[in-house]
Scaffold this motif. Structure first.
Motif, PDB file in Angstrom:
ATOM      1  N   HIS A   1       6.972  -3.771  15.934  1.00  0.00           N
ATOM      2  CA  HIS A   1       6.505  -3.543  14.384  1.00  0.00           C
ATOM      3  C   HIS A   1       7.520  -3.101  13.675  1.00  0.00           C
ATOM      4  O   HIS A   1       7.481  -3.689  12.630  1.00  0.00           O
ATOM      5  CB  HIS A   1       5.004  -2.853  14.501  1.00  0.00           C
TER       6      HIS A   1
ATOM      7  N   HIS B   1       9.481  -4.591  10.253  1.00  0.00           N
ATOM      8  CA  HIS B   1       9.546  -4.104   8.722  1.00  0.00           C
ATOM      9  C   HIS B   1      11.232  -4.298   8.379  1.00  0.00           C
ATOM     10  O   HIS B   1      11.490  -4.406   7.466  1.00  0.00           O
ATOM     11  CB  HIS B   1       9.061  -2.849   9.016  1.00  0.00           C
TER      12      HIS B   1
ATOM     13  N   SER C   1       6.471   4.217   6.664  1.00  0.00           N
ATOM     14  CA  SER C   1       5.031   3.757   6.480  1.00  0.00           C
ATOM     15  C   SER C   1       3.815   4.596   7.138  1.00  0.00           C
ATOM     16  O   SER C   1       4.102   5.957   6.927  1.00  0.00           O
ATOM     17  CB  SER C   1       5.034   2.595   7.761  1.00  0.00           C
ATOM     18  N   GLY C   2       2.561   4.391   7.117  1.00  0.00           N
ATOM     19  CA  GLY C   2       1.691   5.124   7.308  1.00  0.00           C
ATOM     20  C   GLY C   2       1.996   5.912   8.664  1.00  0.00           C
ATOM     21  O   GLY C   2       1.432   7.332   8.667  1.00  0.00           O
ATOM     22  N   GLY C   3       2.550   5.553   9.767  1.00  0.00           N
ATOM     23  CA  GLY C   3       2.677   6.103  10.997  1.00  0.00           C
ATOM     24  C   GLY C   3       4.199   6.619  11.331  1.00  0.00           C
ATOM     25  O   GLY C   3       4.164   7.335  12.048  1.00  0.00           O
TER      26      GLY C   3
ATOM     27  N   GLY D   1       3.924   8.097   4.497  1.00  0.00           N
ATOM     28  CA  GLY D   1       2.613   7.330   4.172  1.00  0.00           C
ATOM     29  C   GLY D   1       1.462   8.192   4.304  1.00  0.00           C
ATOM     30  O   GLY D   1       0.586   8.043   3.586  1.00  0.00           O
TER      31      GLY D   1
ATOM     32  N   ASP E   1      -1.150   9.441   1.715  1.00  0.00           N
ATOM     33  CA  ASP E   1      -2.764   9.248   2.107  1.00  0.00           C
ATOM     34  C   ASP E   1      -3.425  10.497   1.983  1.00  0.00           C
ATOM     35  O   ASP E   1      -4.558  10.604   1.358  1.00  0.00           O
ATOM     36  CB  ASP E   1      -2.940   8.387   3.307  1.00  0.00           C
TER      37      ASP E   1
ATOM     38  N   GLY F   1      -1.556   5.578  -0.954  1.00  0.00           N
ATOM     39  CA  GLY F   1       0.025   5.354  -1.629  1.00  0.00           C
ATOM     40  C   GLY F   1      -0.262   4.614  -3.042  1.00  0.00           C
ATOM     41  O   GLY F   1       0.515   5.159  -3.834  1.00  0.00           O
TER      42      GLY F   1
ATOM     43  N   GLY G   1       5.163   0.181   4.739  1.00  0.00           N
ATOM     44  CA  GLY G   1       4.183   0.317   3.604  1.00  0.00           C
ATOM     45  C   GLY G   1       4.951   1.007   2.098  1.00  0.00           C
ATOM     46  O   GLY G   1       4.632   0.418   1.112  1.00  0.00           O
ATOM     47  N   VAL G   2       5.390   2.265   2.567  1.00  0.00           N
ATOM     48  CA  VAL G   2       5.560   3.040   1.373  1.00  0.00           C
ATOM     49  C   VAL G   2       6.923   2.573   0.600  1.00  0.00           C
ATOM     50  O   VAL G   2       7.063   2.756  -0.763  1.00  0.00           O
ATOM     51  CB  VAL G   2       6.076   4.507   1.934  1.00  0.00           C
TER      52      VAL G   2
ATOM     53  N   ASP H   1       6.485   1.241  -2.968  1.00  0.00           N
ATOM     54  CA  ASP H   1       6.358   2.323  -4.155  1.00  0.00           C
ATOM     55  C   ASP H   1       7.251   2.020  -5.295  1.00  0.00           C
ATOM     56  O   ASP H   1       8.393   2.288  -5.090  1.00  0.00           O
ATOM     57  CB  ASP H   1       6.468   3.803  -3.525  1.00  0.00           C
TER      58      ASP H   1
ATOM     59  N   THR I   1       4.122  -4.089   2.900  1.00  0.00           N
ATOM     60  CA  THR I   1       3.166  -3.694   4.003  1.00  0.00           C
ATOM     61  C   THR I   1       2.859  -4.599   5.175  1.00  0.00           C
ATOM     62  O   THR I   1       3.556  -5.756   5.037  1.00  0.00           O
ATOM     63  CB  THR I   1       1.631  -3.709   2.912  1.00  0.00           C
ATOM     64  N   ASP I   2       2.055  -4.314   5.895  1.00  0.00           N
ATOM     65  CA  ASP I   2       1.866  -4.906   7.428  1.00  0.00           C
ATOM     66  C   ASP I   2       1.619  -6.473   7.205  1.00  0.00           C
ATOM     67  O   ASP I   2       0.739  -6.942   6.187  1.00  0.00           O
ATOM     68  CB  ASP I   2       1.139  -4.517   8.217  1.00  0.00           C
TER      69      ASP I   2
HETATM   70  O1  KG4 Z   1       3.644  -0.477   6.727  1.00  0.00           O
HETATM   71  P1  KG4 Z   1       2.233  -0.151   6.538  1.00  0.00           P
HETATM   72  O2  KG4 Z   1       1.550  -1.342   5.783  1.00  0.00           O
HETATM   73  O3  KG4 Z   1       1.255   0.099   7.870  1.00  0.00           O
HETATM   74  C1  KG4 Z   1       1.893   1.047   8.954  1.00  0.00           C
HETATM   75  O4  KG4 Z   1       2.658   0.461   9.574  1.00  0.00           O
HETATM   76  O5  KG4 Z   1       1.691   2.426   8.707  1.00  0.00           O
HETATM   77  O6  KG4 Z   1       2.153   1.415   5.642  1.00  0.00           O
HETATM   78  C2  KG4 Z   1       1.013   1.790   4.946  1.00  0.00           C
HETATM   79  C3  KG4 Z   1       1.360   3.029   4.367  1.00  0.00           C
HETATM   80  C4  KG4 Z   1       0.043   3.657   3.908  1.00  0.00           C
HETATM   81  O7  KG4 Z   1       0.281   5.237   4.083  1.00  0.00           O
HETATM   82  C5  KG4 Z   1      -0.019   3.402   2.463  1.00  0.00           C
HETATM   83  O8  KG4 Z   1      -0.510   4.400   1.487  1.00  0.00           O
HETATM   84  C6  KG4 Z   1       1.309   3.171   2.125  1.00  0.00           C
HETATM   85  O9  KG4 Z   1       1.952   2.636   3.195  1.00  0.00           O
HETATM   86  N1  KG4 Z   1       1.723   2.351   0.549  1.00  0.00           N
HETATM   87  C7  KG4 Z   1       2.319   2.956  -0.403  1.00  0.00           C
HETATM   88  C8  KG4 Z   1       2.210   1.872  -1.274  1.00  0.00           C
HETATM   89  N2  KG4 Z   1       1.483   0.872  -0.690  1.00  0.00           N
HETATM   90  C9  KG4 Z   1       1.348   1.263   0.463  1.00  0.00           C
HETATM   91  N3  KG4 Z   1       2.934   4.237  -0.441  1.00  0.00           N
HETATM   92  C10 KG4 Z   1       3.165   4.257  -1.684  1.00  0.00           C
HETATM   93  N4  KG4 Z   1       3.348   3.432  -2.800  1.00  0.00           N
HETATM   94  C11 KG4 Z   1       2.675   2.035  -2.510  1.00  0.00           C
HETATM   95  N5  KG4 Z   1       2.588   1.283  -3.603  1.00  0.00           N
END
Ligand code: KG4
Ligand code: ZN
Length: 391
Positions: free
Chosen positions: A155, A159, A188-190, A215, A219, A232, A324-325, A328, A357-358
């Motif tokens: 994954h 990215h 990302s979130g993880g 991330g 959250d 995020g 995902g982050v 921002d 994002t994913d």
């Molecule tokens: O890559 P992702 O979609 O999923 C994972 O693989 O974890 O990342 C998700 C993370 C979440 O913590 C979410 O809050 C953050 O990305 N995120 C953001 C934004 N959009 C998603 N963080 C900051 N600003 C954003 N616009």
């Protein structure tokens, strides 16, 4: 080469079909089908993603998402020939733990002919293991029935590589003229990690978080501010509002580990600082905006400081943001400005928002490069691995 790609590592059920052309130096991609079903509304009620719920939702939605994606790609054709009994039994065994998925899949396969695709790519890690398994098992079943080669995709590689794409006017996009080494900041979130791609598709870990992923910190901080999941985008929105009315950062938040000698990160202290700021208080909207602004400012600065250090140590010619982050706005702006001022020789690549994002497009992209290297896995050998590492 037409690749069907499946992504179920967290809370998005996504299947894309890409037409991929070219070699490592010059690759082009056309999206033939792309369907993504987000579970965010379901998980929001719980304030986060529950693996068992994610698994259940993937199992329920995968076959409809598959049919819709094939339909969009004009690859779905009726064929009322029933599956041979032997293969039905084999797939029934494979999907013992996903009976609902098995039933929907049989109904689908009994009515449709083998689509004209060349390979199947699936995220096999990292992520939530129960969620990953559903996608992996569907991919294994399809590879068996359709007799197509199967590719396991990391994954995080999805990215990183998708962030290297540049869009063309005709809707296709390409990856070319990438100067190595590439430094990837994966947020990302993880995950929060800096990896160096010294050779194409070969990675070295430069730094990573010692505690929370960035991330995750977004959250959790959002939750403390009473904002919904995922936090995020919510923090991002409030910070943008603060900036729009000319807010100068008042509450000062710490920048953990920013000045140490490593390229590692720490975000748990930042989260605790927000906790102390909000404890036993009812915040006004303005205060929430100010804290969000301060939070984004602290994360941007730390992420950039460590990336900058890593650029010096690796001598990378390209810096790419993924995960995902990287959606921002503040972080994107901070990197764009500071890279051009402090590392003008480095090419910065930030993904178009749809790739941040994913999604399954990124899995198709990484899958294609793995297919070029003939890295296929037999269906009975494929496993999900929640902790799969890139390095
Ligand atoms: O890559 P992702 O979609 O999923 C994972 O693989 O974890 O990342 C998700 C993370 C979440 O913590 C979410 O809050 C953050 O990305 N995120 C953001 C934004 N959009 C998603 N963080 C900051 N600003 C954003 N616009
Ligand atoms: Zn992700």
């Amino acid at each position: 080469m037409k690749i069907l790609a499946i992504e179920t590592s967290c809370d998005e059920t996504a299947i894309s079909i890409l037409e991929c052309k070219g070699d490592e130096q010059n690759t082009s991609f056309k999206i033939l089908g792309n369907v993504l079903l987000s579970q965010i509304d379901i998980h929001r009620e719980f304030g986060g993603v529950f693996p068992a719920v994610a698994k259940r939702e993937h199992a329920k939605n995968l076959v409809p998402v598959l049919a819709a994606s094939l339909e969009e790609a004009e690859l779905l054709h009726e064929d009322r020939q029933l599956l041979p009994d032997a293969i039905r039994t084999e797939i029934g065994t494979l999907l013992t733990r996903e009976p609902e998925l098995a039933e929907a899949l049989f109904a689908f396969l009994d009515e449709s002919e083998t689509p004209a695709i060349d390979a199947i790519a699936v995220t096999h890690g990292p992520g939530l293991e129960p969620a990953l398994w559903v996608g992996v098992n569907l991919a294994r079943a399809l590879a068996m029935v359709w007799e197509k080669p199967l590719i396991g995709v990391n994954h995080m590689e999805g990215h990183l590589l998708s962030a290297l794409t540049k869009p063309n006017e005709d809707g296709t996009f390409e990856i070319k003229d990438v100067s190595l080494p590439v430094l990837g900041l994966l947020i990302s979130g993880g995950h929060t990690e800096l990896v160096s791609m010294d050779q194409w598709l070969s990675y070295r870990l430069i730094g990573q978080t010692k505690d929370d992923a960035v991330g995750e910190a977004f959250d959790k901080a959002a939750r403390m501010l009473g904002l919904p999941y995922p936090g995020g985008p919510e923090i991002s929105k409030l910070a943008t509002a603060a900036i729009a009315r000319g807010n100068t950062i008042k509450p000062s938040l710490p920048r953990p580990m920013m000045r140490d000698d490593t390229c590692d990160f720490s975000f748990s202290g930042l989260k605790t600082a927000v906790l102390y700021m909000v404890k036993d208080r009812t915040l006004t909207e303005t205060e929430k905006e100010e804290i969000s602004h301060a939070f984004e400012d602290a994360t941007s600065e730390v992420l950039f400081a460590k990336s900058s250090k890593a650029l010096y140590t690796t001598g990378a010619k390209t810096l790419v943001l993924g995960g995902g982050v990287s959606a921002d706005t503040h972080i994107r702006k901070f990197f764009t400005e500071h890279i051009s001022n402090e590392h003008p020789e480095v090419a910065l690549r930030i993904p178009t928002p749809r790739f941040t994002t994913d999604n399954a497009i990124m899995i198709g992209i990484a899958g294609y490069y793995r297919a070029l290297k003939k890295e296929f896995t037999e269906p009975d050998q494929m496993r999900a691995n929640g902790n799969l590492s890139l390095t």
